[in-house]
Motif scaffolding. Sequence first.
Motif, PDB file in Angstrom:
ATOM      1  N   MET A  25      19.916  10.370   2.784  1.00  0.00           N
ATOM      2  CA  MET A  25      21.062  10.346   1.879  1.00  0.00           C
ATOM      3  C   MET A  25      22.063   9.256   2.304  1.00  0.00           C
ATOM      4  SD  MET A  25      24.069  13.176   1.425  1.00  0.00           S
ATOM      5  CE  MET A  25      24.595  12.745   3.079  1.00  0.00           C
ATOM      6  N   GLU A  26      22.304   9.155   3.603  1.00  0.00           N
ATOM      7  CA  GLU A  26      23.242   8.138   4.109  1.00  0.00           C
ATOM      8  C   GLU A  26      22.720   6.723   3.834  1.00  0.00           C
ATOM      9  OE1 GLU A  26      26.228   8.382   5.682  1.00  0.00           O
ATOM     10  OE2 GLU A  26      26.370  10.447   6.379  1.00  0.00           O
ATOM     11  N   LEU A  27      21.415   6.516   4.020  1.00  0.00           N
ATOM     12  CA  LEU A  27      20.825   5.206   3.728  1.00  0.00           C
ATOM     13  C   LEU A  27      20.932   4.897   2.238  1.00  0.00           C
ATOM     14  CD1 LEU A  27      17.607   5.396   5.956  1.00  0.00           C
ATOM     15  CD2 LEU A  27      19.636   4.001   6.396  1.00  0.00           C
ATOM     16  N   ASP A  28      20.625   5.893   1.395  1.00  0.00           N
ATOM     17  CA  ASP A  28      20.715   5.710  -0.055  1.00  0.00           C
ATOM     18  C   ASP A  28      22.143   5.387  -0.474  1.00  0.00           C
ATOM     19  OD1 ASP A  28      18.008   6.283  -0.245  1.00  0.00           O
ATOM     20  OD2 ASP A  28      18.296   8.324  -1.025  1.00  0.00           O
ATOM     21  N   GLU A  33      17.356   0.260   0.918  1.00  0.00           N
ATOM     22  CA  GLU A  33      16.112   0.748   0.335  1.00  0.00           C
ATOM     23  C   GLU A  33      14.869   0.224   1.033  1.00  0.00           C
ATOM     24  OE1 GLU A  33      16.430  -0.377  -3.753  1.00  0.00           O
ATOM     25  OE2 GLU A  33      17.938   1.168  -4.189  1.00  0.00           O
ATOM     26  N   ASP A  34      15.033  -0.705   1.964  1.00  0.00           N
ATOM     27  CA  ASP A  34      13.860  -1.327   2.586  1.00  0.00           C
ATOM     28  C   ASP A  34      13.492  -0.711   3.938  1.00  0.00           C
ATOM     29  OD1 ASP A  34      16.090  -2.319   3.881  1.00  0.00           O
ATOM     30  OD2 ASP A  34      15.401  -4.405   3.922  1.00  0.00           O
ATOM     31  N   ILE A  35      14.053   0.454   4.231  1.00  0.00           N
ATOM     32  CA  ILE A  35      13.736   1.158   5.471  1.00  0.00           C
ATOM     33  C   ILE A  35      13.882   2.657   5.202  1.00  0.00           C
ATOM     34  CG2 ILE A  35      16.094   1.107   6.399  1.00  0.00           C
ATOM     35  CD1 ILE A  35      14.769   0.488   9.174  1.00  0.00           C
ATOM     36  N   ASN A  36      13.035   3.464   5.832  1.00  0.00           N
ATOM     37  CA  ASN A  36      13.153   4.911   5.607  1.00  0.00           C
ATOM     38  C   ASN A  36      13.888   5.578   6.767  1.00  0.00           C
ATOM     39  OD1 ASN A  36      11.264   5.606   7.696  1.00  0.00           O
ATOM     40  ND2 ASN A  36       9.557   5.348   6.272  1.00  0.00           N
TER      41      ASN A  36
END
Length: 157
Positions: A25-28, A33-36
């Motif tokens: 959620m924090e990455l989103d 978007e280029d790393i999980n």
Amino acid sequence: MKNEYLEAIKLIERLHRQFLEVVKMELDRKGIEDINNIQALILFNIGSEELTVGELTNRGYYLGSNVSYNVRKMVENGYLVQERSAHDRRSIRVKLSDKGLELCEFVSDMFDRHATALGEAGGSPERLTESSQTYRELERFWMGLLNFGIRGGMPPV
């Protein structure tokens, strides 16, 4: 004891899944978007070190994930730099690129925000320490079962 043991196991698994969802959620939210989430945590744990893929695997942080695949994707997306070891040409070492260092800082800031919010919500360092001690006891117990086949007792510390 059995009911409490099974509840603890379920809770550990559920907490781990929820934690990974929070990282996602924090990455989103930041538009990354280029790393999980797993890869972001691998980067955070590498930090300023330079490691081989084998060293990453041996640390055991990434059980259930394919470390080699994740490293390859992070190199492709510019988060890691790969170099052959000067001492052993067969060995490849990885370290964070500038982009990786930037994401590592973002994850560190995220942990700071979470820790502050947890404290404001009534969490305490003492309770977290107590919980961590319990997790370490379970870890030692399970490692003892795996390594020594100990039944009904804690492995030697």
